[in-house]
Scaffold this motif. Structure first.
Motif, PDB file in Angstrom:
ATOM      1  N   ASN A  97       3.180  -8.830  14.237  1.00 18.00           N
ATOM      2  CA  ASN A  97       1.607  -9.134  13.737  1.00 18.00           C
ATOM      3  C   ASN A  97       0.939  -7.513  13.711  1.00 18.00           C
ATOM      4  OD1 ASN A  97       2.109 -11.794  14.171  1.00 18.00           O
ATOM      5  ND2 ASN A  97       1.833 -11.516  16.346  1.00 18.00           N
ATOM      6  N   CYS A  98       1.377  -6.698  14.189  1.00 19.01           N
ATOM      7  CA  CYS A  98       0.911  -5.299  13.960  1.00 19.01           C
ATOM      8  C   CYS A  98       1.295  -4.598  12.771  1.00 19.01           C
ATOM      9  CB  CYS A  98       1.575  -4.289  14.985  1.00 19.01           C
ATOM     10  SG  CYS A  98       1.356  -4.899  16.764  1.00 19.01           S
ATOM     11  N   LEU A  99       2.142  -5.186  11.585  1.00 16.55           N
ATOM     12  CA  LEU A  99       2.289  -4.702  10.452  1.00 16.55           C
ATOM     13  C   LEU A  99       2.170  -5.736   9.433  1.00 16.55           C
ATOM     14  CD1 LEU A  99       5.855  -3.215  11.372  1.00 16.55           C
ATOM     15  CD2 LEU A  99       3.693  -2.088  10.977  1.00 16.55           C
ATOM     16  N   PRO A 100       0.580  -6.199   9.040  1.00 13.33           N
ATOM     17  CA  PRO A 100       0.368  -7.048   7.918  1.00 13.33           C
ATOM     18  C   PRO A 100       0.526  -6.479   6.442  1.00 13.33           C
ATOM     19  CG  PRO A 100      -1.756  -6.026   8.947  1.00 13.33           C
ATOM     20  CD  PRO A 100      -0.337  -5.465   9.931  1.00 13.33           C
ATOM     21  N   ASN A 101       0.869  -7.351   5.865  1.00 10.07           N
ATOM     22  CA  ASN A 101       1.235  -7.065   4.422  1.00 10.07           C
ATOM     23  C   ASN A 101      -0.082  -6.465   3.537  1.00 10.07           C
ATOM     24  OD1 ASN A 101       4.050  -7.504   4.233  1.00 10.07           O
ATOM     25  ND2 ASN A 101       3.777  -9.910   4.000  1.00 10.07           N
ATOM     26  N   GLU A 102      -0.994  -7.160   3.477  1.00  9.14           N
ATOM     27  CA  GLU A 102      -2.313  -6.829   2.839  1.00  9.14           C
ATOM     28  C   GLU A 102      -1.914  -6.123   1.662  1.00  9.14           C
ATOM     29  OE1 GLU A 102      -5.177  -5.872   6.473  1.00  9.14           O
ATOM     30  OE2 GLU A 102      -3.583  -4.400   6.134  1.00  9.14           O
ATOM     31  N   TRP A 103      -1.332  -6.996   0.651  1.00 13.06           N
ATOM     32  CA  TRP A 103      -0.899  -6.669  -0.474  1.00 13.06           C
ATOM     33  C   TRP A 103      -2.227  -6.165  -1.646  1.00 13.06           C
ATOM     34  CZ3 TRP A 103       3.465  -5.040  -2.443  1.00 13.06           C
ATOM     35  CH2 TRP A 103       4.782  -5.555  -1.981  1.00 13.06           C
ATOM     36  N   TRP A 104      -3.343  -6.610  -1.282  1.00 17.01           N
ATOM     37  CA  TRP A 104      -4.516  -6.075  -2.037  1.00 17.01           C
ATOM     38  C   TRP A 104      -4.919  -4.747  -1.996  1.00 17.01           C
ATOM     39  CZ3 TRP A 104      -9.233  -4.776   0.254  1.00 17.01           C
ATOM     40  CH2 TRP A 104      -9.412  -4.989   1.570  1.00 17.01           C
ATOM     41  N   LYS A 105      -4.672  -4.463  -0.489  1.00 20.15           N
ATOM     42  CA  LYS A 105      -4.765  -2.773  -0.271  1.00 20.15           C
ATOM     43  C   LYS A 105      -3.643  -1.944  -1.251  1.00 20.15           C
ATOM     44  CE  LYS A 105      -6.767  -3.264   4.256  1.00 20.15           C
ATOM     45  NZ  LYS A 105      -6.766  -2.877   5.759  1.00 20.15           N
ATOM     46  N   THR A 106      -2.465  -2.440  -1.099  1.00 15.49           N
ATOM     47  CA  THR A 106      -1.481  -1.811  -1.991  1.00 15.49           C
ATOM     48  C   THR A 106      -1.772  -1.939  -3.443  1.00 15.49           C
ATOM     49  OG1 THR A 106       0.117  -2.698  -0.228  1.00 15.49           O
ATOM     50  CG2 THR A 106       0.979  -1.805  -2.320  1.00 15.49           C
ATOM     51  N   GLY A 107      -2.467  -3.029  -3.955  1.00 16.83           N
ATOM     52  CA  GLY A 107      -2.842  -2.636  -5.314  1.00 16.83           C
ATOM     53  C   GLY A 107      -3.931  -1.956  -5.553  1.00 16.83           C
ATOM     54  N   ALA A 108      -4.880  -1.510  -4.486  1.00 16.86           N
ATOM     55  CA  ALA A 108      -5.966  -0.777  -4.604  1.00 16.86           C
ATOM     56  C   ALA A 108      -5.380   0.859  -4.744  1.00 16.86           C
ATOM     57  CB  ALA A 108      -6.923  -0.750  -3.573  1.00 16.86           C
ATOM     58  N   ALA A 109      -4.323   1.034  -3.777  1.00 18.79           N
ATOM     59  CA  ALA A 109      -3.795   2.242  -3.625  1.00 18.79           C
ATOM     60  C   ALA A 109      -2.953   2.711  -5.050  1.00 18.79           C
ATOM     61  CB  ALA A 109      -2.629   2.377  -2.659  1.00 18.79           C
ATOM     62  N   PHE A 110      -2.223   1.516  -5.701  1.00 16.76           N
ATOM     63  CA  PHE A 110      -1.709   1.770  -6.998  1.00 16.76           C
ATOM     64  C   PHE A 110      -2.633   2.143  -8.107  1.00 16.76           C
ATOM     65  CE2 PHE A 110      -0.358  -0.434 -10.960  1.00 16.76           C
ATOM     66  CZ  PHE A 110       0.862   0.246 -11.388  1.00 16.76           C
ATOM     67  N   LEU A 111      -3.973   1.462  -7.986  1.00 12.00           N
ATOM     68  CA  LEU A 111      -4.502   1.680  -9.151  1.00 12.00           C
ATOM     69  C   LEU A 111      -5.191   3.230  -8.908  1.00 12.00           C
ATOM     70  CD1 LEU A 111      -7.006  -1.640  -9.246  1.00 12.00           C
ATOM     71  CD2 LEU A 111      -5.326  -0.627 -10.681  1.00 12.00           C
ATOM     72  N   TYR A 112      -5.275   3.634  -7.764  1.00  7.86           N
ATOM     73  CA  TYR A 112      -5.836   5.033  -7.283  1.00  7.86           C
ATOM     74  C   TYR A 112      -4.714   6.048  -7.929  1.00  7.86           C
ATOM     75  CZ  TYR A 112      -6.553   9.328  -4.485  1.00  7.86           C
ATOM     76  OH  TYR A 112      -6.840  10.479  -4.036  1.00  7.86           O
ATOM     77  N   ALA A 113      -3.311   5.766  -7.723  1.00  7.31           N
ATOM     78  CA  ALA A 113      -2.343   6.499  -8.188  1.00  7.31           C
ATOM     79  C   ALA A 113      -2.094   6.642  -9.632  1.00  7.31           C
ATOM     80  CB  ALA A 113      -1.093   6.074  -7.614  1.00  7.31           C
ATOM     81  N   VAL A 114      -2.496   5.294 -10.389  1.00  6.20           N
ATOM     82  CA  VAL A 114      -2.343   5.416 -11.786  1.00  6.20           C
ATOM     83  C   VAL A 114      -3.692   6.157 -12.243  1.00  6.20           C
ATOM     84  CG1 VAL A 114      -2.940   3.758 -13.723  1.00  6.20           C
ATOM     85  CG2 VAL A 114      -1.335   3.077 -11.964  1.00  6.20           C
ATOM     86  N   PHE A 115      -4.702   6.008 -11.629  1.00  5.62           N
ATOM     87  CA  PHE A 115      -6.014   6.721 -12.166  1.00  5.62           C
ATOM     88  C   PHE A 115      -5.580   8.208 -11.970  1.00  5.62           C
ATOM     89  CE2 PHE A 115      -9.809   9.091 -10.888  1.00  5.62           C
ATOM     90  CZ  PHE A 115     -10.676   8.963 -11.988  1.00  5.62           C
ATOM     91  N   GLY A 116      -5.139   8.760 -10.742  1.00  5.39           N
ATOM     92  CA  GLY A 116      -4.660  10.091 -10.804  1.00  5.39           C
ATOM     93  C   GLY A 116      -4.090  10.659 -11.809  1.00  5.39           C
TER      94      GLY A 116
END
Length: 376
Positions: A97-116
């Motif tokens: 329970n202390c390690l939620p997936n939250e793939w939408w945050k991963t998607g936001a980080a991926f877009l940030y990496a692509v933008f960089g």
């Protein structure tokens, strides 16, 4: 049941004692009496009346001993109930329970990496127009270049090692347990995006001359906007590698992007693999270290480019993971972004691996049925 078997030690107090006493009437006289010395039956003949009186005496002594045992056990149970202290134990929250997936945050980080990465190619295209001509500004003096001559094929080794390390990290990430894939991925994407954004700043504010006369730079386009766009697309399609022939521009020296990827991939491989895989860590370290050294041997970057690239990569990696575990570095400018990505991750990511492709539900149910039949 004998009291000596129930009470082993007067100091050993245990709550909730339940006692079941069963009285058996054996057909023959018992050879032993509870909590008493064994009764030895001699071979001498006895009269029927004496034998009958002996049986009555033994039965009476047995009943009296059982009664005493019952009273002792009841008193012990009452004492335990009076003096037993109950302590409430709070069970810790399950680690899952202390390690939620939250793939939408991963998607936001991926877009940030692509933008960089895309923004880096744009900055390289503009910085290329500002690189001074080699006849006007010769290469800067570098101590490493003074002692080591250039080896033309060394930069190919660098890029091959980088591709191997990135491939190993990708496979290792895929084999992580599915619960932790999203957390580790968004950490990697955020660090990539941040490091390349820093690189854009250093490249733009300080444009260094080429590090060697061997370098061939593409002609400058100046006001040709379409030509610059085609160069950006070519650089992106080739991954910015010299192996693909897509990187023909100069100016992206401070700091080294190849050093960033070699170092960052090794750090993630070591951080998210078990310690007993020391041989695997050493192989990846040799690939990373030899790739960084080959950058200098090929004279593709100044020593300061490689040094700053290594320092920036290792410090940002360690800072991020320190904040993920202790959150002491709250003064870092990207602390709000860190809180957004890691707010619900309350513990370290366990090193648990699983197959990346899971069996369909029907196949798993059939396997369980077959496995259960074997157990029966």
């Amino acid at each position: 049941m004998a009291a000596s078997e129930l009470i082993q030690d007067t100091d050993d107090v245990r709550p909730h004692v339940e006692v079941n006493i069963t009285t058996l009437n054996p057909p023959s006289p018992p050879q032993r009496v509870a909590n008493a010395k064994p009764t030895c039956l001699g071979p001498s003949p006895t009269s029927p009346s004496d034998e009958h009186d002996g049986r009555k005496q033994q039965t009476g002594s047995k009943m009296s001993s059982l009664l005493m045992q019952n009273q002792l056990i009841n008193s012990l149970s009452r004492g335990l109930k009076k003096h037993c202290d109950y302590m409430k134990i709070t069970m810790p929250e399950e680690r899952a329970n202390c390690l939620p997936n939250e793939w939408w945050k991963t998607g936001a980080a991926f877009l940030y990496a692509v933008f960089g990465l895309v923004f880096t190619t744009v900055v390289i295209t503009f910085v290329h127009e500002r690189v001074p001509d080699i006849s006007v500004s010769p290469p800067l003096p570098d101590k490493f270049f003074d002692y080591v001559d250039r080896v033309p094929w060394a930069f190919t080794v660098t890029e091959v090692n980088g591709l191997i390390l990135c491939g190993l990290w990708l496979v290792q990430w895929l084999f992580l347990k599915h619960k932790y894939l999203a957390i580790v991925a968004r950490r990697c994407f955020f660090l990539i995006g941040t490091l390349y954004m820093y690189r854009c700043i250093t490249m733009y504010i300080t444009t260094l001359p080429v590090p060697g006369k061997h370098m061939v730079c593409a002609p400058k386009l100046y006001d040709d906007s379409m030509g610059k766009i085609w160069r950006i697309l070519r650089l992106i399609s080739g991954g910015g590698l010299s192996l693909t022939g897509s990187h023909m521009m100069c100016g992206d020296f401070l700091y080294s992007g190849h050093t960033v990827m070699l170092t960052l991939s090794y750090l993630f491989i070591k951080e998210y693999s078990p310690r007993w895989m020391w041989w695997y860590h050493w192989v990846c370290w040799l690939l990373s270290a030899s790739g960084v050294i080959c950058i200098l041997i090929a004279h593709e970057h100044y020593s300061i480019d490689v040094l700053i690239g290594y320092i920036a990569t290792t410090r940002i990696f360690w800072w991020y993971h320190t904040m993920a575990n202790t959150n002491f570095l709250s003064r870092v400018w990207w602390n709000p972004v860190f809180n957004f990505l890691e707010r619900n991750v309350q513990t370290t990511v366990p090193l648990v691996f699983s197959w990346p492709l899971r069996l369909p539900t029907s196949c798993r149910q059939r396997y369980r049925i077959v496995d259960g039949g074997r157990d029966e």
